[in-house]
Design a protein around this motif. Structure first.
Motif, mmCIF file in Angstrom:
data_model
loop_
_atom_site.group_PDB
_atom_site.id
_atom_site.type_symbol
_atom_site.label_atom_id
_atom_site.label_comp_id
_atom_site.label_asym_id
_atom_site.label_seq_id
_atom_site.Cartn_x
_atom_site.Cartn_y
_atom_site.Cartn_z
ATOM 1 N N GLU A 96 0.887 -1.253 0.154
ATOM 2 C CA GLU A 96 -0.139 -0.176 0.040
ATOM 3 C C GLU A 96 0.891 1.215 -0.025
ATOM 4 O O GLU A 96 0.580 2.218 -0.651
ATOM 5 N N SER A 111 -8.013 8.208 -2.900
ATOM 6 C CA SER A 111 -8.607 6.894 -2.262
ATOM 7 C C SER A 111 -9.364 6.194 -3.207
ATOM 8 O O SER A 111 -9.104 4.674 -3.182
ATOM 9 N N LYS A 112 -10.127 6.669 -3.946
ATOM 10 C CA LYS A 112 -10.830 6.027 -5.271
ATOM 11 C C LYS A 112 -9.930 5.215 -6.098
ATOM 12 O O LYS A 112 -10.185 4.311 -6.515
ATOM 13 N N ASP A 113 -8.992 6.008 -6.421
ATOM 14 C CA ASP A 113 -7.911 5.312 -7.197
ATOM 15 C C ASP A 113 -7.379 4.386 -6.638
ATOM 16 O O ASP A 113 -7.081 3.114 -7.166
ATOM 17 N N GLU A 115 -8.574 2.162 -4.521
ATOM 18 C CA GLU A 115 -9.765 1.192 -4.586
ATOM 19 C C GLU A 115 -9.871 0.654 -6.031
ATOM 20 O O GLU A 115 -9.918 -0.760 -5.913
ATOM 21 N N LYS A 116 -9.674 1.332 -6.784
ATOM 22 C CA LYS A 116 -9.576 0.877 -8.107
ATOM 23 C C LYS A 116 -8.494 -0.140 -8.631
ATOM 24 O O LYS A 116 -8.797 -0.937 -9.476
ATOM 25 N N TYR A 118 -7.013 -1.885 -6.400
ATOM 26 C CA TYR A 118 -7.292 -3.150 -5.539
ATOM 27 C C TYR A 118 -8.020 -3.978 -6.497
ATOM 28 O O TYR A 118 -8.093 -5.035 -6.466
ATOM 29 N N GLU A 119 -9.162 -3.230 -7.038
ATOM 30 C CA GLU A 119 -10.306 -4.041 -7.785
ATOM 31 C C GLU A 119 -9.495 -4.805 -9.016
ATOM 32 O O GLU A 119 -9.905 -5.773 -9.255
ATOM 33 N N TYR A 125 -4.611 -6.218 -2.622
ATOM 34 C CA TYR A 125 -5.295 -6.169 -1.684
ATOM 35 C C TYR A 125 -4.846 -7.126 -0.389
ATOM 36 O O TYR A 125 -4.988 -6.684 0.791
ATOM 37 N N ARG A 128 -1.688 -6.171 1.066
ATOM 38 C CA ARG A 128 -1.168 -4.724 1.228
ATOM 39 C C ARG A 128 -0.306 -4.431 2.016
ATOM 40 O O ARG A 128 0.210 -3.259 2.304
#
Length: 234
Positions: A96, A111-113, A115-116, A118-119, A125, A128
């Motif tokens: 991470e 933060s959304k990037d 998450e992207k 990790y998706e 993830y 991490r």
């Protein structure tokens, strides 16, 4: 105008030119492969684009802006990332922390990037909190690509992304490259697994002795007899 244009560049290391008038381009949304024998200048082209090799002649433009001989930190701020073949993670930092380092020039909430990423790479993830240096070669390559994505780039340069990896992991890395491209990120890659690279590429360039030898769609290069015999093993 193309997203990236490399126009008749000459350059190399010290006083020796490795590149002797190379030309290539990358359009928005493309995967473009660079193949050729060892010593052809493939990785040197990537380093020239990213400001790691001196360009003595010619032009390099990204999004219509001249970037030849800019410093790498200046080029990153244009939205162009480089993932080297080796030493492409911070081994003592966690997965991470490595990914967060990719957003070092951003002042917004990323933060959304994260998450992207990790998706896109679920294995990261799960790992991490682990040190990146303890990961497998394939997982480290995912970290390196994920870190590049944290910048929200328009183009990623991948230098030998499957080097030294087992065949099953090679397939996984190519699938990951296609996923990254599916996000709208253009890819320019140097790859030793030439057949697989051309199969997934919109276009390809064959370099020999620092010069363009062939340029065509990936499919046409695969079907080109000379290319097959000289560079693809027949």
């Amino acid at each position: 105008m193309s997203l990236l244009e490399v126009d008749q560049i000459r350059g190399g290391y010290g006083d020796v030119d490795i590149l002797n008038g190379v030309e290539m381009r990358v359009e928005q949304g493309e995967i473009v492969a660079i193949i050729g024998p060892n010593g052809a200048g493939k990785s040197t082209v990537m380093k020239a684009v990213f400001g790691l090799v001196k360009v003595r002649e010619g032009r390099i433009t990204y999004r219509e802006k001249e970037i030849a001989n800019l410093r790498p930190d200046q080029i990153v701020r244009q939205g162009l990332c480089y993932v080297p073949q080796e030493k492409n993670v911070f081994p003592t930092l966690t997965v991470e922390e490595n990914l967060e380092m990719g957003a070092f020039i951003r002042n917004d909430d990323f933060s959304k990037d994260l998450e992207k990423v990790y998706e896109l790479f679920p294995a990261l993830y799960e790992k991490r909190r682990q040190a990146a240096g303890a990961l497998s070669g394939g997982q480290r390559q995912m970290v390196a690509m994920g870190r590049a994505l944290m910048l929200d780039p328009g183009l990623i340069l991948l230098d030998e992304p499957t080097a030294g990896l087992a065949p099953a992991i090679v397939d996984l890395i190519f699938e990951n490259i296609k996923k990254v491209n599916g996000l709208g990120v253009s890819i320019l890659m140097v790859e030793q697994n030439a057949k697989q690279a051309l199969k997934m590429s919109h276009r390809g360039y064959v370099l020999t002795t620092g010069r363009n030898r062939h340029h065509d769609t990936g499919e046409n290069l695969l079907n080109n007899r000379e290319v097959a015999e000289m560079f693809l093993g027949g």
